[in-house]
Write an enzyme that holds these catalytic residues in place. Structure first.
Site, PDB file in Angstrom:
ATOM      1  N   GLY A  46       0.915  -1.528   0.050  1.00  0.00           N
ATOM      2  CA  GLY A  46      -0.228   0.070   0.374  1.00  0.00           C
ATOM      3  C   GLY A  46       0.886   1.107  -0.044  1.00  0.00           C
ATOM      4  O   GLY A  46       1.789   1.182   0.545  1.00  0.00           O
ATOM      5  N   GLN A  51       2.978   9.420   1.652  1.00  0.00           N
ATOM      6  CA  GLN A  51       4.079   9.280   1.287  1.00  0.00           C
ATOM      7  C   GLN A  51       5.310   9.513   0.336  1.00  0.00           C
ATOM      8  O   GLN A  51       6.417   9.344   0.701  1.00  0.00           O
ATOM      9  CB  GLN A  51       3.875   7.908   1.591  1.00  0.00           C
ATOM     10  CG  GLN A  51       3.039   6.957   3.303  1.00  0.00           C
ATOM     11  CD  GLN A  51       3.621   5.904   3.160  1.00  0.00           C
ATOM     12  OE1 GLN A  51       2.456   5.464   2.373  1.00  0.00           O
ATOM     13  NE2 GLN A  51       3.832   4.914   3.865  1.00  0.00           N
ATOM     14  N   CYS A  94       5.988   0.340   7.644  1.00  0.00           N
ATOM     15  CA  CYS A  94       5.469   1.693   7.167  1.00  0.00           C
ATOM     16  C   CYS A  94       6.390   1.177   6.205  1.00  0.00           C
ATOM     17  O   CYS A  94       7.356   1.335   6.747  1.00  0.00           O
ATOM     18  CB  CYS A  94       5.365   1.953   8.099  1.00  0.00           C
ATOM     19  SG  CYS A  94       4.668   4.142   7.110  1.00  0.00           S
ATOM     20  N   LEU A  95       5.920   1.848   5.392  1.00  0.00           N
ATOM     21  CA  LEU A  95       7.297   2.463   3.997  1.00  0.00           C
ATOM     22  C   LEU A  95       8.212   3.503   4.557  1.00  0.00           C
ATOM     23  O   LEU A  95       8.955   4.343   4.455  1.00  0.00           O
ATOM     24  CB  LEU A  95       6.538   2.739   2.546  1.00  0.00           C
ATOM     25  CG  LEU A  95       5.979   0.680   2.338  1.00  0.00           C
ATOM     26  CD1 LEU A  95       6.169   1.670   0.296  1.00  0.00           C
ATOM     27  CD2 LEU A  95       7.364   0.217   1.865  1.00  0.00           C
ATOM     28  N   HIS A 136      -4.847   1.178   7.542  1.00  0.00           N
ATOM     29  CA  HIS A 136      -3.498   1.525   8.116  1.00  0.00           C
ATOM     30  C   HIS A 136      -3.331   2.855   6.989  1.00  0.00           C
ATOM     31  O   HIS A 136      -2.538   3.796   6.856  1.00  0.00           O
ATOM     32  CB  HIS A 136      -2.433   0.540   7.595  1.00  0.00           C
ATOM     33  CG  HIS A 136      -0.710   0.627   7.230  1.00  0.00           C
ATOM     34  ND1 HIS A 136       0.049   0.281   8.549  1.00  0.00           N
ATOM     35  CD2 HIS A 136       0.433   1.791   6.063  1.00  0.00           C
ATOM     36  CE1 HIS A 136       1.470   1.285   7.932  1.00  0.00           C
ATOM     37  NE2 HIS A 136       1.209   1.564   7.415  1.00  0.00           N
ATOM     38  N   GLU A 137      -3.954   2.154   5.334  1.00  0.00           N
ATOM     39  CA  GLU A 137      -3.685   3.250   4.205  1.00  0.00           C
ATOM     40  C   GLU A 137      -4.663   4.786   4.531  1.00  0.00           C
ATOM     41  O   GLU A 137      -3.776   6.188   4.409  1.00  0.00           O
ATOM     42  CB  GLU A 137      -3.852   3.305   2.903  1.00  0.00           C
ATOM     43  CG  GLU A 137      -2.733   2.339   2.642  1.00  0.00           C
ATOM     44  CD  GLU A 137      -1.108   2.223   2.912  1.00  0.00           C
ATOM     45  OE1 GLU A 137      -1.106   3.574   2.873  1.00  0.00           O
ATOM     46  OE2 GLU A 137      -0.589   1.512   3.141  1.00  0.00           O
ATOM     47  N   HIS A 140      -2.844   7.119   7.438  1.00  0.00           N
ATOM     48  CA  HIS A 140      -1.749   8.352   6.251  1.00  0.00           C
ATOM     49  C   HIS A 140      -2.471   9.285   6.100  1.00  0.00           C
ATOM     50  O   HIS A 140      -1.940  10.379   6.660  1.00  0.00           O
ATOM     51  CB  HIS A 140      -1.420   7.567   5.618  1.00  0.00           C
ATOM     52  CG  HIS A 140      -0.055   6.920   5.974  1.00  0.00           C
ATOM     53  ND1 HIS A 140       0.796   7.147   6.903  1.00  0.00           N
ATOM     54  CD2 HIS A 140       0.186   4.819   5.459  1.00  0.00           C
ATOM     55  CE1 HIS A 140       2.128   6.183   7.017  1.00  0.00           C
ATOM     56  NE2 HIS A 140       1.209   4.461   5.924  1.00  0.00           N
TER      57      HIS A 140
HETATM   58  O1  K1U Z   1       1.426   2.854   3.943  1.00  0.00           O
HETATM   59  C1  K1U Z   1       2.574   2.042   4.064  1.00  0.00           C
HETATM   60  O2  K1U Z   1       3.772   2.356   4.575  1.00  0.00           O
HETATM   61  C2  K1U Z   1       2.973   0.827   3.206  1.00  0.00           C
HETATM   62  C3  K1U Z   1       2.544  -0.538   3.653  1.00  0.00           C
HETATM   63  C4  K1U Z   1       2.006  -1.264   4.036  1.00  0.00           C
HETATM   64  C5  K1U Z   1       1.091  -2.270   5.821  1.00  0.00           C
HETATM   65  C6  K1U Z   1       1.820  -2.916   5.209  1.00  0.00           C
HETATM   66  C7  K1U Z   1       1.404  -4.093   6.112  1.00  0.00           C
HETATM   67  C8  K1U Z   1       0.324  -3.822   6.778  1.00  0.00           C
HETATM   68  C9  K1U Z   1       0.320  -2.980   6.806  1.00  0.00           C
HETATM   69  C10 K1U Z   1      -0.278  -2.503   6.270  1.00  0.00           C
HETATM   70  C11 K1U Z   1       3.595  -1.573   2.912  1.00  0.00           C
HETATM   71  O3  K1U Z   1       3.326  -2.221   2.733  1.00  0.00           O
HETATM   72  S1  K1U Z   1       4.936  -2.698   4.198  1.00  0.00           S
HETATM   73  C12 K1U Z   1       5.540  -3.831   3.093  1.00  0.00           C
HETATM   74  C13 K1U Z   1       5.232  -4.853   3.692  1.00  0.00           C
HETATM   75  O4  K1U Z   1       4.537  -4.908   4.227  1.00  0.00           O
HETATM   76  C14 K1U Z   1       4.795  -5.470   2.483  1.00  0.00           C
HETATM   77  C15 K1U Z   1       6.249  -5.900   1.388  1.00  0.00           C
HETATM   78  C16 K1U Z   1       5.981  -6.181   0.231  1.00  0.00           C
HETATM   79  C17 K1U Z   1       5.589  -7.793   0.711  1.00  0.00           C
HETATM   80  C18 K1U Z   1       4.144  -8.161   1.237  1.00  0.00           C
HETATM   81  C19 K1U Z   1       4.438  -6.620   2.330  1.00  0.00           C
HETATM   82 ZN    ZN Z   2       2.438   3.375   6.504  1.00  0.00          ZN
END
Ligand code: K1U
Ligand code: ZN
Length: 172
Positions: A46, A51, A94-95, A136-137, A140
């Site tokens: 996401g 972001q 979270c990225l 989560h999004e 944000h």
């Molecule tokens: O919003 C963001 O920071 C993105 C975040 C979203 C998220 C992940 C997990 C739970 C809730 C919300 C991410 O994508 S973090 C990276 C991640 O979890 C992932 C990356 C590659 C494959 C699978 C997961």
């Molecule tokens: Zn995030």
């Protein structure tokens, strides 16, 4: 299409409340493409526009299991319109807070409403990773981060770590 730099903690932009999208313009379509490319490159499931530093209510998501079967979603002005009483715990990342993962409890299932790039208003039921990710999004978009659900001790620790890293970058 281009990969845009990510806004990283403790950048105060992450605390902004994003503005609704009023019209789907070419600029919005271009932003959606850049967000998807940035999200896949990270990689993430996401991404909220803030972001990449754009304070508007737009989210990209793809919770598909394999790269060959991508299911990109662009959510404009998304909102949760129903949430289950039952909760579930999921380890979130979270990225904007790289390499930090913690368990967060949220409603297990949600129904959300959003507009797509064609300007259609849609409703979707979500469970599992999609339910966690959309909550989560949307957080944000309201300046809320997953670390806000942790104890003050854990939140303070992660803030200190990222503030120190940011200081080192300025000095470098
Ligand atoms: O919003 C963001 O920071 C993105 C975040 C979203 C998220 C992940 C997990 C739970 C809730 C919300 C991410 O994508 S973090 C990276 C991640 O979890 C992932 C990356 C590659 C494959 C699978 C997961
Ligand atoms: Zn995030």
């Amino acid at each position: 299409m281009s990969i845009r730099p990510l806004v990283i903690l403790p950048d105060s932009k992450l605390r902004l409340i994003s503005e609704p999208v009023k019209e789907i313009t070419q600029e919005i379509r271009q932003l959606a493409e850049d967000m998807l490319e940035t999200m896949y490159d990270a990689p993430g499931v996401g991404l909220a526009a803030i972001q990449i530093g754009v304070p508007i209510r737009m989210v990209t998501m793809d919770v598909s299991k394999t790269e060959d079967e991508r299911q990109p979603m662009v959510l404009i002005n998304p909102e949760v319109i129903w949430a289950s009483e039952e909760k579930r715990v999921y380890e979130e990342g979270c990225l904007s807070i790289p390499e930090y993962y913690e368990e967060v409890e949220r409603p297990d299932r949600v129904r959300f409403r959003y507009m797509n790039l064609q300007g259609e208003t849609l409703e979707q039921d979500a469970d599992g990773l999609m339910a966690t990710c959309v909550q989560h999004e949307i957080d944000h978009l309201n300046g809320v981060l997953f670390i806000d659900y942790l104890s003050k001790l854990k939140r303070d620790r992660v803030m200190t770590k990222f503030k120190k890293a940011a200081k080192r970058e300025v000095g470098a």
